[in-house]
Design a protein around this motif. Structure first.
Motif, PDB file in Angstrom:
ATOM      1  N   SER A 415      -0.513   1.971   1.886  1.00 10.59           N
ATOM      2  CA  SER A 415       0.657   2.449   1.674  1.00 10.59           C
ATOM      3  C   SER A 415       1.916   2.010   2.377  1.00 10.59           C
ATOM      4  O   SER A 415       3.027   2.188   1.697  1.00 10.59           O
ATOM      5  CB  SER A 415       0.275   3.967   1.733  1.00 10.59           C
ATOM      6  OG  SER A 415       0.028   4.235   3.357  1.00 10.59           O
ATOM      7  N   GLN A 418       3.029  -1.262   0.643  1.00 10.93           N
ATOM      8  CA  GLN A 418       3.788  -0.931  -0.399  1.00 10.93           C
ATOM      9  C   GLN A 418       5.077  -0.292  -0.350  1.00 10.93           C
ATOM     10  O   GLN A 418       6.182  -0.570  -1.061  1.00 10.93           O
ATOM     11  CB  GLN A 418       2.884   0.118  -1.418  1.00 10.93           C
ATOM     12  CG  GLN A 418       1.524  -0.412  -2.023  1.00 10.93           C
ATOM     13  CD  GLN A 418       0.669   0.486  -2.415  1.00 10.93           C
ATOM     14  OE1 GLN A 418       0.880   1.815  -2.466  1.00 10.93           O
ATOM     15  NE2 GLN A 418      -0.709   0.132  -2.501  1.00 10.93           N
ATOM     16  N   ARG A 422       8.809  -2.010  -1.552  1.00  9.77           N
ATOM     17  CA  ARG A 422       9.849  -1.372  -2.150  1.00  9.77           C
ATOM     18  C   ARG A 422      11.169  -1.366  -1.418  1.00  9.77           C
ATOM     19  O   ARG A 422      12.213  -1.477  -1.836  1.00  9.77           O
ATOM     20  CB  ARG A 422       9.448   0.012  -2.361  1.00  9.77           C
ATOM     21  CG  ARG A 422      10.432   1.115  -3.066  1.00  9.77           C
ATOM     22  CD  ARG A 422      10.883   0.425  -4.454  1.00  9.77           C
ATOM     23  NE  ARG A 422      12.002   1.216  -4.915  1.00  9.77           N
ATOM     24  CZ  ARG A 422      13.025   0.788  -5.755  1.00  9.77           C
ATOM     25  NH1 ARG A 422      13.071  -0.435  -6.009  1.00  9.77           N
ATOM     26  NH2 ARG A 422      13.680   1.409  -6.292  1.00  9.77           N
ATOM     27  N   GLN A 455       4.720  -9.721  -0.407  1.00 10.32           N
ATOM     28  CA  GLN A 455       3.676  -8.920   0.587  1.00 10.32           C
ATOM     29  C   GLN A 455       3.619  -9.980   1.901  1.00 10.32           C
ATOM     30  O   GLN A 455       3.641  -9.515   3.029  1.00 10.32           O
ATOM     31  CB  GLN A 455       2.389  -8.613   0.143  1.00 10.32           C
ATOM     32  CG  GLN A 455       2.580  -7.587  -0.962  1.00 10.32           C
ATOM     33  CD  GLN A 455       1.307  -7.264  -1.598  1.00 10.32           C
ATOM     34  OE1 GLN A 455      -0.135  -7.901  -1.132  1.00 10.32           O
ATOM     35  NE2 GLN A 455       1.239  -6.424  -2.622  1.00 10.32           N
TER      36      GLN A 455
END
Length: 537
Positions: A415, A418, A422, A455
């Motif tokens: 999480s 992620q 963003r 990533q």
């Protein structure tokens, strides 16, 4: 701001005993020592491992980055992390009177309403809740920004203001961010920190131009020379001393000599989220198995000591080269925004900040063409305010001078990765907005990366926001990872409290200096009540 005379900044002689001993002269320790010494009937010793804060790199807030890696930094780094492609990010921490408040970027971020409500729930004590905390902020602040009688105070010790004459880029960033639905606000520490966030000028602790407002200069300097307060610099605490289950004093080393001093009432640990658990473990307080592994006699088994390590993650990117070089102003970090990475979150979890210089990790610097020169580029650095990942501080050995092992575990939870992906996307959208065109020759990095490549950039760019916390967690007795209760008392030990960022059950939303000062002010209130002290507060 009161300045120190050369003969005032340390006590060459210490008494054999004091009523209170405060270990660590950082943002929390300076506050607590001052508040205790306000009662002239009690004696207070403040012990700090670092040296004087009377150096240009501390006094001038524009020079703050030069403190990183200097003698005023403990020089810790995290253990290799698979989630960061094996990197070992630095973990700067102040080793100077004033601690982090003497070497940081001077950002005053008060935290979100939900932070304090969560702390109150964890501690089972409403005195840690938002309205109580607001009362502390109103009392200690001298706010020079837009009036807000409910949330902001005037006339307090700490001069808090917005950047004066920020770089021309800042209004463009505010306009671009507002256009994305992250509203521009007059005060980023006001109503925005009770809701979904916003964007605007950071609050800063400065006065008279670029003069730093540190906790040592503000709280401690005016009290130096008082007969009931001794401040000992360049003294590293190596052990807490006990009589049975009661903390009775400390041992420390100064200039190669070993000393002990007794505490008649209490010992307070304010050594920060790395050194506080380290000293507890060296003194036999911690997870029994870990202590026995190093041959340390177990005085109190507390499995949570060193656990729950949290830090805001700061990404060394996104970076744009200026059309016309622009020297940094104020603290070189004048713009910030708070937003949510996804719908449904209670609290904003993103906190990017403007760095008015090129800013790249060691790996990113090898992969991209990074502009050279402090005025050549600007960086909108993605930040994670509410990480799900948790780390741990462990002893390397029973040697009190050995650096502890810090498993920061940045991005260990999917999480967090992620959320940071963003955040990069948001920062790139803002930085590449049309309104920022006059300030943008080219995007230096990361560019339009997607999927696995983005990533990987996040893993290579991620590092600390310098906000280590949580390793001596405040909580209820039923919480097996709690180290202190709502009164900041170490479970199972008398006469010993912890008051610094290590007691945060969950990290505050925003830079941690202001919440740490709140913890210290709250600790002083608790101690004053427990010992029926007099004073100014």
């Amino acid at each position: 701001m009161t300045m120190l005379r050369d003969n005032e900044h340390l006590a060459e002689q210490v008494r054999p005993a004091y009523d209170f001993i405060v270990c660590g002269g950082g943002a929390a320790g300076c506050v607590i020592a001052r508040r205790l010494a306000e009662d002239p009937r009690v004696s207070v010793l403040l012990v700090e491992a670092g040296g004087s804060d009377r150096v240009p790199a501390v006094l001038d807030t524009t020079l703050w980055m030069s403190n990183i890696g200097s003698e005023r930094d403990w020089g810790y780094k995290a253990q290799p992390s698979p989630a960061l492609n094996g990197r070992t990010p630095l973990l700067p921490m102040g080793k100077v009177l004033g601690g982090g408040s003497s070497i940081n970027g001077s950002v005053w971020a008060r935290g979100h309403r939900n932070d304090y409500e969560d702390w109150a729930e964890a501690a089972g004590d409403p005195a840690w809740g938002y309205e109580s905390v607001l009362a502390i902020y109103r009392r200690i602040e001298d706010w020079r920004g837009p009036a807000d009688a409910h949330r902001r105070g005037t006339g307090g010790l700490l001069t808090v203001q917005q950047p004066q004459d920020p770089v021309p880029l800042v209004p463009a960033l505010i306009e671009a961010t507002d256009a994305l639905g992250i509203p521009a606000v007059d005060d980023i520490n006001g109503a925005a920190m009770e809701g979904d966030g916003g964007c605007g000028l950071a609050n800063m602790l400065v006065q008279d131009g670029n003069q730093r407002v540190s906790m040592s200069a503000t709280y401690l300097h005016p009290y130096l020379g008082r007969p009931n307060l001794d401040v000992l610099l360049c003294a590293e605490v190596t052990e807490i001393l006990f009589e049975g289950t009661r903390a009775s004093g400390i041992a420390f080393v100064r200039r190669g000599k070993h000393h002990t001093v007794r505490a008649g009432r209490e010992v307070v640990l304010s050594l920060g989220a790395i050194n506080t658990p380290k000293l507890l473990m060296l003194s036999g307080i911690g997870d029994a198995a870990q202590l026995q592994r190093h041959g340390i006699a177990v005085r109190q088994h507390l499995a949570g000591v060193g656990r729950n390590f949290q830090d805001h993650i700061l990404l060394a990117g996104c970076c744009w080269e200026y059309v016309t070089p622009e020297p940094p102003r104020n603290n070189a970090a004048e713009f910030v925004f708070y937003a949510k990475s996804r719908a449904g979150l209670r609290t904003p979890d993103l906190m990017p900040v403007l760095e008015e210089t090129p800013f790249a990790s060691e790996t990113v610097a090898q992969q991209f063409d990074v502009p050279r020169g402090a005025a050549s580029a600007w960086t909108l650095a993605p930040g994670l305010a509410r990480p799900d990942s948790r780390g741990q501080v462990l002893l390397a050995s029973a040697d009190p001078f050995a650096a502890p092992l810090v498993h920061a575990n940045f991005l260990a939870e999917p999480s967090d990765l992620q959320a940071m992906v963003r955040c990069v996307e948001l920062c790139r959208e803002i930085g590449n907005a049309a309104v920022c065109t006059p300030f943008r020759r080219r995007e230096a990095f990361p560019g339009p990366l997607r999927g696995a490549a983005l990533q990987d950039f996040v893993r290579n760019a991620a590092g600390t926001y310098f906000h280590q916390s949580g390793t001596a967690k405040m909580g209820r007795a039923s919480d097996r990872d709690a180290v202190v209760d709502g009164q900041l008392r170490v479970f199972g030990i008398d006469g010993l409290r912890v008051a610094d960022a290590s007691v945060m059950p969950s990290i505050a939303t925003g830079n941690t200096m202001a919440p740490t000062v709140v913890i210290a002010e709250r600790a002083a209130e608790i101690l004053r009540s427990a010992h029926r002290l007099q004073g100014e507060a």
